[in-house]
Design a protein around this motif. Sequence first.
Motif, PDB file in Angstrom:
ATOM      1  N   ASP A 150     -17.392 -14.340 -44.222  1.00 41.81           N
ATOM      2  CA  ASP A 150     -17.249 -12.906 -44.480  1.00 41.81           C
ATOM      3  C   ASP A 150     -18.498 -12.351 -45.158  1.00 41.81           C
ATOM      4  N   ALA A 151     -19.039 -13.114 -46.106  1.00 44.47           N
ATOM      5  CA  ALA A 151     -20.241 -12.660 -46.812  1.00 44.47           C
ATOM      6  C   ALA A 151     -21.429 -12.568 -45.858  1.00 44.47           C
ATOM      7  N   VAL A 152     -21.561 -13.562 -44.971  1.00 48.85           N
ATOM      8  CA  VAL A 152     -22.641 -13.528 -43.993  1.00 48.85           C
ATOM      9  C   VAL A 152     -22.461 -12.335 -43.057  1.00 48.85           C
ATOM     10  N   ALA A 153     -21.213 -12.109 -42.627  1.00 44.43           N
ATOM     11  CA  ALA A 153     -20.944 -10.974 -41.735  1.00 44.43           C
ATOM     12  C   ALA A 153     -21.304  -9.656 -42.415  1.00 44.43           C
ATOM     13  N   ALA A 154     -20.882  -9.491 -43.654  1.00 48.29           N
ATOM     14  CA  ALA A 154     -21.157  -8.242 -44.370  1.00 48.29           C
ATOM     15  C   ALA A 154     -22.653  -8.023 -44.550  1.00 48.29           C
ATOM     16  N   SER A 155     -23.386  -9.095 -44.801  1.00 44.28           N
ATOM     17  CA  SER A 155     -24.831  -8.958 -45.019  1.00 44.28           C
ATOM     18  C   SER A 155     -25.570  -8.514 -43.757  1.00 44.28           C
ATOM     19  N   HIS A 156     -24.955  -8.715 -42.603  1.00 42.85           N
ATOM     20  CA  HIS A 156     -25.579  -8.309 -41.337  1.00 42.85           C
ATOM     21  C   HIS A 156     -24.913  -7.070 -40.728  1.00 42.85           C
ATOM     22  N   GLY A 157     -23.977  -6.472 -41.468  1.00 40.29           N
ATOM     23  CA  GLY A 157     -23.337  -5.259 -40.984  1.00 40.29           C
ATOM     24  C   GLY A 157     -22.183  -5.490 -40.041  1.00 40.29           C
ATOM     25  N   LEU A 158     -21.571  -6.687 -40.073  1.00 32.45           N
ATOM     26  CA  LEU A 158     -20.420  -6.978 -39.225  1.00 32.45           C
ATOM     27  C   LEU A 158     -19.153  -6.982 -40.051  1.00 32.45           C
ATOM     28  N   GLU A 159     -18.026  -6.827 -39.379  1.00 27.74           N
ATOM     29  CA  GLU A 159     -16.714  -6.904 -40.005  1.00 27.74           C
ATOM     30  C   GLU A 159     -15.893  -7.991 -39.321  1.00 27.74           C
ATOM     31  N   ARG A 160     -15.208  -8.787 -40.139  1.00 28.51           N
ATOM     32  CA  ARG A 160     -14.312  -9.776 -39.540  1.00 28.51           C
ATOM     33  C   ARG A 160     -13.162  -9.059 -38.854  1.00 28.51           C
ATOM     34  N   VAL A 161     -12.915  -9.440 -37.617  1.00 24.34           N
ATOM     35  CA  VAL A 161     -11.806  -8.875 -36.861  1.00 24.34           C
ATOM     36  C   VAL A 161     -10.559  -9.728 -37.031  1.00 24.34           C
ATOM     37  N   LYS A 162     -10.701 -11.027 -36.832  1.00 24.17           N
ATOM     38  CA  LYS A 162      -9.540 -11.903 -36.971  1.00 24.17           C
ATOM     39  C   LYS A 162     -10.003 -13.347 -37.025  1.00 24.17           C
ATOM     40  N   ILE A 163      -9.083 -14.207 -37.431  1.00 27.14           N
ATOM     41  CA  ILE A 163      -9.279 -15.655 -37.381  1.00 27.14           C
ATOM     42  C   ILE A 163      -8.132 -16.215 -36.550  1.00 27.14           C
TER      43      ILE A 163
END
Length: 245
Positions: A150-163
Amino acid sequence: YVRSTLVITVVFIVALTFIAVAWASGFMAPVRAMSAALRDIRMGSDTTDVPIDGAAEFRRLAVHLGAMVESLRERQEEVLEAHRSKAAIVRTLMPDSAAERVAMGERHLVDTVPQASIAVLLIDGLDDLMAASVPEAARSRLHELVDRLDAVAASHGLERVKIQGDSYFAACGLTELLIDHAPRAAAFASAALEAVRSMGDDTGTPLTARAGVASGSLATGLVGSTGLVFDTWGDPVDEAFELAH
């Protein structure tokens, strides 16, 4: 004599009237004070207390009203805390933008995004990681892995959709128009692969991941009527998932 008596009587009546008015005003002052305090509380003030003053009956009434107000405040705080807890749980299940709309009461959330990118990670070794520890420790490690991604996603401007199982889905451009959504998703995929490998090194369990990235038109929304699930559909989702394999 009659005139004097009449004057004295009038003066006495006037004086008695003023005394009665003053006494009545003082007698009703606690009632007016309690009424004003209750009005302030009804208008939303959370710092107003019911004044305890006046005759014994009024003091007892004020004590009971104060206890009722305090009970209402406690219940209001419990409701607010429950709402905050619910909002926090919802935010762990879907992107913040969708969670905010759900918290506002929206239950028919469906959007179409003309251009966005989706990244899919397939994590290998997750079963070994979960089996290597007692259930509580395994769950803690899984949460740590998700937090890292999640932290990596946020740092690149992405949002977790689902797992879903051993798959992690993240999207870029769902809630904000970004012309560089594809490079961002690709950069996330590269950084996420390193984050998974680093997690494996830290836990002593080999972890690797494969990633797929695709761009195009995406549909997002809530699935289910009782148990809400946020999901994303479209050809890019299928393509990214296939590329990750």
